[in-house]
Design a protein around this motif. Sequence first.
Motif, PDB file in Angstrom:
ATOM      1  N   PRO A   1      65.345  79.657 120.112  1.00  0.00           N
ATOM      2  CA  PRO A   1      65.898  78.639 121.011  1.00  0.00           C
ATOM      3  C   PRO A   1      66.354  79.261 122.335  1.00  0.00           C
ATOM      4  N   VAL A   2      65.734  78.849 123.419  1.00  0.00           N
ATOM      5  CA  VAL A   2      66.086  79.371 124.736  1.00  0.00           C
ATOM      6  C   VAL A   2      66.721  78.251 125.558  1.00  0.00           C
ATOM      7  N   LYS A   3      67.859  78.542 126.116  1.00  0.00           N
ATOM      8  CA  LYS A   3      68.562  77.537 126.915  1.00  0.00           C
ATOM      9  C   LYS A   3      68.699  78.057 128.346  1.00  0.00           C
ATOM     10  N   LEU A   4      68.338  77.186 129.274  1.00  0.00           N
ATOM     11  CA  LEU A   4      68.294  77.578 130.673  1.00  0.00           C
ATOM     12  C   LEU A   4      69.619  77.267 131.372  1.00  0.00           C
ATOM     13  N   ILE A   5      70.087  78.213 132.183  1.00  0.00           N
ATOM     14  CA  ILE A   5      71.241  77.950 133.052  1.00  0.00           C
ATOM     15  C   ILE A   5      70.800  78.263 134.474  1.00  0.00           C
ATOM     16  N   VAL A   6      70.901  77.281 135.352  1.00  0.00           N
ATOM     17  CA  VAL A   6      70.569  77.515 136.757  1.00  0.00           C
ATOM     18  C   VAL A   6      71.868  77.868 137.478  1.00  0.00           C
ATOM     19  N   ASN A   7      71.941  79.092 137.962  1.00  0.00           N
ATOM     20  CA  ASN A   7      73.157  79.534 138.652  1.00  0.00           C
ATOM     21  C   ASN A   7      72.926  79.593 140.162  1.00  0.00           C
ATOM     22  N   ARG A   8      73.978  79.363 140.927  1.00  0.00           N
ATOM     23  CA  ARG A   8      73.964  79.473 142.385  1.00  0.00           C
ATOM     24  C   ARG A   8      73.087  78.446 143.073  1.00  0.00           C
ATOM     25  N   SER A   9      73.127  77.239 142.588  1.00  0.00           N
ATOM     26  CA  SER A   9      72.377  76.191 143.262  1.00  0.00           C
ATOM     27  C   SER A   9      73.295  75.517 144.278  1.00  0.00           C
ATOM     28  N   THR A  10      72.695  75.044 145.374  1.00  0.00           N
ATOM     29  CA  THR A  10      73.551  74.435 146.391  1.00  0.00           C
ATOM     30  C   THR A  10      73.746  72.936 146.170  1.00  0.00           C
ATOM     31  N   ASN A  11      72.852  72.320 145.413  1.00  0.00           N
ATOM     32  CA  ASN A  11      73.053  70.896 145.115  1.00  0.00           C
ATOM     33  C   ASN A  11      72.330  70.488 143.832  1.00  0.00           C
TER      34      ASN A  11
ATOM     35  N   THR B   1      64.578  72.887 140.031  1.00  0.00           N
ATOM     36  CA  THR B   1      64.344  74.238 139.514  1.00  0.00           C
ATOM     37  C   THR B   1      64.184  74.216 137.992  1.00  0.00           C
ATOM     38  N   ALA B   2      65.094  73.532 137.336  1.00  0.00           N
ATOM     39  CA  ALA B   2      65.062  73.472 135.870  1.00  0.00           C
ATOM     40  C   ALA B   2      63.806  72.761 135.385  1.00  0.00           C
ATOM     41  N   ARG B   3      63.479  71.660 136.058  1.00  0.00           N
ATOM     42  CA  ARG B   3      62.314  70.849 135.649  1.00  0.00           C
ATOM     43  C   ARG B   3      61.023  71.655 135.788  1.00  0.00           C
ATOM     44  N   ASN B   4      60.894  72.358 136.910  1.00  0.00           N
ATOM     45  CA  ASN B   4      59.689  73.165 137.122  1.00  0.00           C
ATOM     46  C   ASN B   4      59.565  74.263 136.066  1.00  0.00           C
ATOM     47  N   PHE B   5      60.689  74.850 135.716  1.00  0.00           N
ATOM     48  CA  PHE B   5      60.664  75.899 134.706  1.00  0.00           C
ATOM     49  C   PHE B   5      60.278  75.316 133.340  1.00  0.00           C
ATOM     50  N   GLN B   6      60.861  74.191 133.018  1.00  0.00           N
ATOM     51  CA  GLN B   6      60.526  73.528 131.749  1.00  0.00           C
ATOM     52  C   GLN B   6      59.052  73.165 131.688  1.00  0.00           C
ATOM     53  N   LYS B   7      58.545  72.679 132.806  1.00  0.00           N
ATOM     54  CA  LYS B   7      57.133  72.274 132.865  1.00  0.00           C
ATOM     55  C   LYS B   7      56.209  73.461 132.625  1.00  0.00           C
ATOM     56  N   ALA B   8      56.509  74.583 133.321  1.00  0.00           N
ATOM     57  CA  ALA B   8      55.681  75.781 133.171  1.00  0.00           C
ATOM     58  C   ALA B   8      55.717  76.269 131.728  1.00  0.00           C
TER      59      ALA B   8
ATOM     60  N   ILE C   1      62.051  74.096 126.291  1.00  0.00           N
ATOM     61  CA  ILE C   1      63.348  74.763 126.388  1.00  0.00           C
ATOM     62  C   ILE C   1      64.397  73.778 126.878  1.00  0.00           C
ATOM     63  N   ASP C   2      65.601  73.941 126.353  1.00  0.00           N
ATOM     64  CA  ASP C   2      66.702  73.067 126.747  1.00  0.00           C
ATOM     65  C   ASP C   2      67.323  73.574 128.038  1.00  0.00           C
ATOM     66  N   VAL C   3      67.897  72.644 128.774  1.00  0.00           N
ATOM     67  CA  VAL C   3      68.666  73.042 129.958  1.00  0.00           C
ATOM     68  C   VAL C   3      70.145  72.868 129.615  1.00  0.00           C
ATOM     69  N   LEU C   4      70.878  73.946 129.719  1.00  0.00           N
ATOM     70  CA  LEU C   4      72.300  73.874 129.391  1.00  0.00           C
ATOM     71  C   LEU C   4      73.092  73.292 130.561  1.00  0.00           C
ATOM     72  N   GLY C   5      72.634  73.584 131.771  1.00  0.00           N
ATOM     73  CA  GLY C   5      73.317  73.024 132.926  1.00  0.00           C
ATOM     74  C   GLY C   5      73.134  73.903 134.152  1.00  0.00           C
ATOM     75  N   TRP C   6      73.831  73.556 135.205  1.00  0.00           N
ATOM     76  CA  TRP C   6      73.734  74.372 136.419  1.00  0.00           C
ATOM     77  C   TRP C   6      75.110  74.625 137.006  1.00  0.00           C
TER      78      TRP C   6
END
Length: 287
Positions: free
Chosen positions: A190-200, A207-214, A223-228
């Motif tokens: 199980p891999v969970k994504l955290i997007v850090n240092r986003s401006t909005n 960013t998360a969606r593109n990564f999930q798609k790839a 992969i789940d997205v934990l948040g940003w």
Amino acid sequence: MSDQANQLREEVMKRIHPNASGKKTKVIAVTSGKGGVGKSNVSLNFALSLAALNKKVMIFDLDVGMANIDVLMGVTPKETLISMLEKKLSLNAVIETGVNGLQYIAGGNGIGKILTLTGNQLNHFFQEFGSLQGKVDYIILDTGAGLSYEGIRFLQAADDVFLVINPEPPSITDAYGVLKALHTRNAQLPVKLIVNRSTNTEEAERTARNFQKASAKFLDKSIDVLGWIPDDPIVRKAVIAQSPYLLEYPNSRAAKVIDDLVHTYLDFPSNYKLGVKGFLTKVLFHK
Ligand SMILES: Nc1ncnc2c1ncn2[C@@H]1O[C@H](COP(=O)(O)OP(=O)(O)O)[C@@H](O)[C@H]1O
Ligand SMILES: [Mg+2]
């Protein structure tokens, strides 16, 4: 695997205490493709936020050459992972207490040595690691960036991997490389994504969606997205003040988001939980 190595591995497994309470320890590995994306800050503040919910949490600083959990807390460890291995100390002897009573194992200088450990040192480490079964609720491994063989071996054995990325393309492509290597070793991880240092929000979501798609398209992996976490100047200020932002700036957006991440994480189903024993089985036997 040689007979001798096999015997040592069996020995490690035998010595893991059967867990009387039935309580399992969950192992979370925090990693990234490239360095400097915010792993240590995420690990530390996430750990403090979990601990504030009365969970017993321990952080292991496993970042090769960049061991700095202690520095982020403004504390000086007496012993480290390196001294534990060199002096064959018990894990209990190297558990340090940081801010808010948080338990941690410092990496120490020359932590790169962990990559060239002898079989005996490695088995000592695993035996001691096994003794943590049931003693804490969560072990957070703040790992190095990139793709060493040993690193991947550790990561793929965790119950959860938090993959930290920034919105910049190099961080994303390198993280994808790590994901691919992990997936090759353990497709169920199980891999969970955290997007850090986003401006909005929009940038973070894209960013998360593109990564999930790839990941779905090329690896057939969801992969789940934990948040940003926003790019927030208080993070740097807290690093300079050597006090985690969750404590130094509890009302900041970054701190609030960390608390949200913890709640999101706790809401995920955890039926895949393997614990310390599962971790060691996978690391030692490549299962
Ligand atoms: N959310 C954020 N907002 C602003 N700066 C950040 C944020 N996260 C990390 N940083 C900056 O990046 C630096 C590196 O973070 P760190 O957690 O040490 O990264 P890593 O462990 O991945 O190498 C920090 O010292 C801080 O200055
Ligand atoms: Mg780090």
